[in-house]
Design a protein around this motif. Structure first.
Motif, PDB file in Angstrom:
ATOM      1  N   PRO A 286       0.900  -1.468   0.349  1.00 50.12           N
ATOM      2  CA  PRO A 286      -0.117   0.301   0.004  1.00 50.12           C
ATOM      3  C   PRO A 286       1.220   1.564   0.070  1.00 50.12           C
ATOM      4  O   PRO A 286       0.320   2.720  -0.591  1.00 50.12           O
ATOM      5  CB  PRO A 286      -0.782  -0.430   1.410  1.00 50.12           C
ATOM      6  N   LEU A 287       1.879   1.055   0.680  1.00 47.07           N
ATOM      7  CA  LEU A 287       2.899   2.391   0.658  1.00 47.07           C
ATOM      8  C   LEU A 287       3.506   2.391  -0.890  1.00 47.07           C
ATOM      9  O   LEU A 287       3.373   4.019  -1.245  1.00 47.07           O
ATOM     10  CB  LEU A 287       4.303   1.824   1.350  1.00 47.07           C
ATOM     11  N   VAL A 288       3.734   1.531  -2.048  1.00 44.98           N
ATOM     12  CA  VAL A 288       4.069   1.618  -2.719  1.00 44.98           C
ATOM     13  C   VAL A 288       2.768   2.179  -3.894  1.00 44.98           C
ATOM     14  O   VAL A 288       3.378   3.701  -4.085  1.00 44.98           O
ATOM     15  CB  VAL A 288       4.779   0.628  -3.143  1.00 44.98           C
ATOM     16  N   GLY A 289       2.106   1.519  -3.030  1.00 49.55           N
ATOM     17  CA  GLY A 289       0.512   1.599  -3.855  1.00 49.55           C
ATOM     18  C   GLY A 289       0.470   3.013  -4.595  1.00 49.55           C
ATOM     19  O   GLY A 289      -0.319   3.771  -5.450  1.00 49.55           O
ATOM     20  N   THR A 290      -0.477   4.499  -2.785  1.00 52.73           N
ATOM     21  CA  THR A 290       0.230   5.653  -3.191  1.00 52.73           C
ATOM     22  C   THR A 290       1.096   6.490  -3.051  1.00 52.73           C
ATOM     23  O   THR A 290       0.598   7.042  -2.630  1.00 52.73           O
ATOM     24  CB  THR A 290      -0.913   5.835  -1.284  1.00 52.73           C
ATOM     25  N   ASN A 291       2.079   5.804  -3.514  1.00 54.53           N
ATOM     26  CA  ASN A 291       2.925   6.470  -4.052  1.00 54.53           C
ATOM     27  C   ASN A 291       4.051   6.934  -2.938  1.00 54.53           C
ATOM     28  O   ASN A 291       4.518   8.476  -3.089  1.00 54.53           O
ATOM     29  CB  ASN A 291       2.560   7.784  -4.867  1.00 54.53           C
ATOM     30  N   VAL A 292       3.807   6.706  -1.873  1.00 51.68           N
ATOM     31  CA  VAL A 292       4.669   7.242  -0.746  1.00 51.68           C
ATOM     32  C   VAL A 292       6.490   6.796  -1.007  1.00 51.68           C
ATOM     33  O   VAL A 292       7.161   7.283  -0.721  1.00 51.68           O
ATOM     34  CB  VAL A 292       4.207   6.865   0.608  1.00 51.68           C
ATOM     35  N   LEU A 293       6.499   5.677  -1.251  1.00 49.63           N
ATOM     36  CA  LEU A 293       7.824   4.764  -1.832  1.00 49.63           C
ATOM     37  C   LEU A 293       7.557   4.193  -3.775  1.00 49.63           C
ATOM     38  O   LEU A 293       6.455   4.098  -3.696  1.00 49.63           O
ATOM     39  CB  LEU A 293       7.792   4.050  -1.127  1.00 49.63           C
ATOM     40  N   GLN A 294       8.730   4.548  -3.821  1.00 48.06           N
ATOM     41  CA  GLN A 294       8.907   4.311  -4.965  1.00 48.06           C
ATOM     42  C   GLN A 294       9.197   2.133  -4.755  1.00 48.06           C
ATOM     43  O   GLN A 294      10.061   1.525  -4.074  1.00 48.06           O
ATOM     44  CB  GLN A 294      10.067   4.680  -5.427  1.00 48.06           C
ATOM     45  N   VAL A 295       9.125   1.929  -6.349  1.00 45.32           N
ATOM     46  CA  VAL A 295       9.065   0.267  -6.378  1.00 45.32           C
ATOM     47  C   VAL A 295      10.988   0.151  -5.510  1.00 45.32           C
ATOM     48  O   VAL A 295      11.126  -1.029  -4.379  1.00 45.32           O
ATOM     49  CB  VAL A 295       8.882  -0.572  -7.139  1.00 45.32           C
ATOM     50  N   ARG A 296      11.813   0.730  -6.284  1.00 46.42           N
ATOM     51  CA  ARG A 296      13.376   0.663  -5.957  1.00 46.42           C
ATOM     52  C   ARG A 296      13.176   0.545  -4.849  1.00 46.42           C
ATOM     53  O   ARG A 296      14.451  -0.014  -3.759  1.00 46.42           O
ATOM     54  CB  ARG A 296      13.754   1.689  -6.662  1.00 46.42           C
ATOM     55  N   ASP A 297      12.859   1.847  -3.825  1.00 47.19           N
ATOM     56  CA  ASP A 297      13.595   2.215  -2.620  1.00 47.19           C
ATOM     57  C   ASP A 297      12.645   0.560  -1.218  1.00 47.19           C
ATOM     58  O   ASP A 297      13.588   0.357  -0.218  1.00 47.19           O
ATOM     59  CB  ASP A 297      12.269   2.929  -1.774  1.00 47.19           C
ATOM     60  N   VAL A 298      12.090  -0.064  -1.614  1.00 46.64           N
ATOM     61  CA  VAL A 298      11.716  -1.787  -0.938  1.00 46.64           C
ATOM     62  C   VAL A 298      12.121  -2.282  -1.586  1.00 46.64           C
ATOM     63  O   VAL A 298      12.116  -3.471  -0.424  1.00 46.64           O
ATOM     64  CB  VAL A 298      10.068  -1.836  -0.679  1.00 46.64           C
ATOM     65  N   TYR A 299      12.892  -2.708  -2.565  1.00 44.82           N
ATOM     66  CA  TYR A 299      13.415  -3.979  -3.582  1.00 44.82           C
ATOM     67  C   TYR A 299      14.786  -4.286  -2.276  1.00 44.82           C
ATOM     68  O   TYR A 299      14.518  -5.242  -1.387  1.00 44.82           O
ATOM     69  CB  TYR A 299      14.414  -3.195  -4.694  1.00 44.82           C
ATOM     70  N   PRO A 300      15.402  -3.866  -1.847  1.00 36.14           N
ATOM     71  CA  PRO A 300      16.342  -4.073  -1.124  1.00 36.14           C
ATOM     72  C   PRO A 300      15.684  -4.719   0.793  1.00 36.14           C
ATOM     73  O   PRO A 300      16.140  -5.376   1.201  1.00 36.14           O
ATOM     74  CB  PRO A 300      17.551  -2.587  -0.113  1.00 36.14           C
ATOM     75  N   PHE A 301      14.929  -4.085   0.989  1.00 37.07           N
ATOM     76  CA  PHE A 301      13.587  -4.140   2.519  1.00 37.07           C
ATOM     77  C   PHE A 301      13.093  -5.565   1.789  1.00 37.07           C
ATOM     78  O   PHE A 301      13.073  -6.122   2.252  1.00 37.07           O
ATOM     79  CB  PHE A 301      12.205  -3.461   2.725  1.00 37.07           C
ATOM     80  N   THR A 302      12.656  -5.844   0.824  1.00 36.82           N
ATOM     81  CA  THR A 302      12.474  -7.594   0.328  1.00 36.82           C
ATOM     82  C   THR A 302      13.193  -7.973   0.849  1.00 36.82           C
ATOM     83  O   THR A 302      12.902  -9.598   0.988  1.00 36.82           O
ATOM     84  CB  THR A 302      11.586  -7.085  -0.907  1.00 36.82           C
ATOM     85  N   LEU A 303      14.721  -8.213  -0.121  1.00 36.50           N
ATOM     86  CA  LEU A 303      15.847  -8.483   0.338  1.00 36.50           C
ATOM     87  C   LEU A 303      15.894  -8.943   1.675  1.00 36.50           C
ATOM     88  O   LEU A 303      16.434 -10.247   2.296  1.00 36.50           O
ATOM     89  CB  LEU A 303      16.952  -8.376  -0.476  1.00 36.50           C
ATOM     90  N   GLY A 304      16.048  -8.385   2.261  1.00 37.86           N
ATOM     91  CA  GLY A 304      16.034  -9.079   4.289  1.00 37.86           C
ATOM     92  C   GLY A 304      14.815  -9.342   4.706  1.00 37.86           C
ATOM     93  O   GLY A 304      15.339  -9.518   5.426  1.00 37.86           O
TER      94      GLY A 304
END
Length: 382
Positions: free
Chosen positions: A274-292
């Motif tokens: 939802p944070l990316v969907g509502t444009n609060v964050l970008q896909v590239r921003d959450v990429y490293p977090f997903t790997l963690g």
């Protein structure tokens, strides 16, 4: 009067918090017991027929699909990997279990896609949300595409995990040094749970114990997740807010820490959608977090492996370490190589654009990756 009321409320909250911590410890205890039950039940049910049963999943691609489908149905890679630890404790060869662990990584990502459907009414929101949901998929698919052939040819994960557990091996046998303390702790509970099932004829006694053990793992991990979220949600949210946008290494470490706290990579990565969907964050921003999050979810299998005693204890720990090594190596290789790093991002963004144009893309993608492809491969390899 108000001071007295507030003091009473604080005391009650403190007492409730301690009760939750106690319940969390009890659920962890049940998880350890459940893993041992599966291992014991597997030995009782299969016995001499183990070789025939293992041949079914001996093909690496078939093992991969079994792990994928099982996790897609259960929606918890922690549960599936804990079950795999129990099966290895019961005699499943580590080499056969490794592709199953890889498949479990892919299967857990369905949750994110379902969460993204909440943004389906707005085309732009859905495009971003679906891209965020599927970046986890594409990373895990790329990791398997690289490491499964390497494992089949060179046995990299098998050898690395074997090397890691080798200091724990006693001279001349396969027992674990220093791990026998678990047996007296969980032994009474195992005997208590096994007693009613032992009245059944073989092999139904073993099958019943396996089913009960799996149900107990479901219950324990579900409750652990709920308790951890209630205990840590404030801290996890703070960590989440500080994690994004502060560099890839910080993002990976924060994603690992938050997932260890909430005991679910699906929960961690779903929070991002939802944070990316509502444009609060970008896909590239959450990429490293997903790997963690991928790395953090390995903690459950490692905890489960500590419950195993006896001849296969070292192998149960080894398969748990395979899961950890796979996710760490995949992160280092893919995220550390600029060309490879961009592939999951570009694929996710492209699929998000296609999905926003036609919702049939979503159904086609889910059916292909989680139903048609696994079903076809399982049928071809059996």
């Amino acid at each position: 009067m108000n001071t007295q009321a507030s003091t009473t409320a604080v005391s009650q909250l403190s007492a409730m918090r301690w009760v939750r911590w106690f319940n969390l410890a009890f659920m962890l205890y049940l998880l350890l017991v459940a893993v041992s039950l599966i291992g014991g039940g597997f030995k009782m049910a299969v016995g001499e027929q183990a070789k025939t049963l293992f041949e079914f999943a001996s093909h690496p691609v078939a093992g991969l699909m079994i792990g994928l489908v099982a996790t897609a149905l259960i929606q918890s890679s922690s549960t599936v990997t804990s079950i795999i630890v129990g099966l290895v404790a019961g005699g499943l060869p580590v080499a056969t279990a490794i592709p199953m662990v890889m498949g479990a990584n892919i299967g857990t990502t369905v949750t994110n896609t379902l969460v993204s459907l909440g943004h389906a009414r707005c085309k732009d929101e859905f495009r971003r949300a679906f891209a965020c949901a599927t970046i986890h998929d594409f990373f895990n698919l790329l990791a398997v595409a690289i490491f499964l052939p390497l494992e089949m040819m060179f046995g990299i994960l098998d050898k690395l995990s074997s090397w890691l557990v080798s200091p724990l091996m006693s001279t001349g046998d396969m027992s674990m040094k220093g791990m026998d303390f678990m047996k007296p702790i969980i032994g009474p509970a195992i005997n208590l749970f096994e007693a009613p099932f032992k009245m059944l004829p073989a092999p139904f006694d073993g099958v019943a114990i396996i089913v009960f053990g799996i149900a107990l793992i479901f219950f324990a991990i579900t409750m652990m997740g709920k308790l951890m979220r209630s205990l840590m949600v404030g801290r996890a949210r703070e960590m989440l807010q500080h994690a994004i946008g502060r560099g890839p290494i910080h993002g990976i470490l924060s994603g690992t820490a938050v997932t260890v706290l909430v005991q679910s990579s699906s929960t961690t990565t779903s929070l991002m959608v939802p944070l990316v969907g509502t444009n609060v964050l970008q896909v590239r921003d959450v990429y490293p977090f997903t790997l963690g999050a991928n790395i953090g979810t390995c903690i459950t299998a490692l905890l489960a492996a500590t419950a195993v005693t006896g001849d296969n204890a070292i192998l149960a720990l080894q398969i748990a370490l395979v899961h950890l090594c796979f996710n760490i190596l995949a992160t280092l290789l893919i995220f550390g190589t600029p060309f490879l790093r961009e592939l999951p991002v570009k694929a996710a963004i492209k699929l998000g654009e296609m999905a926003s144009e036609s919702k049939l893309t979503v159904a086609g993608y889910l059916s292909l990756v989680f139903m048609i492809l696994p079903g076809s491969i399982l049928f071809a390899t059996t």
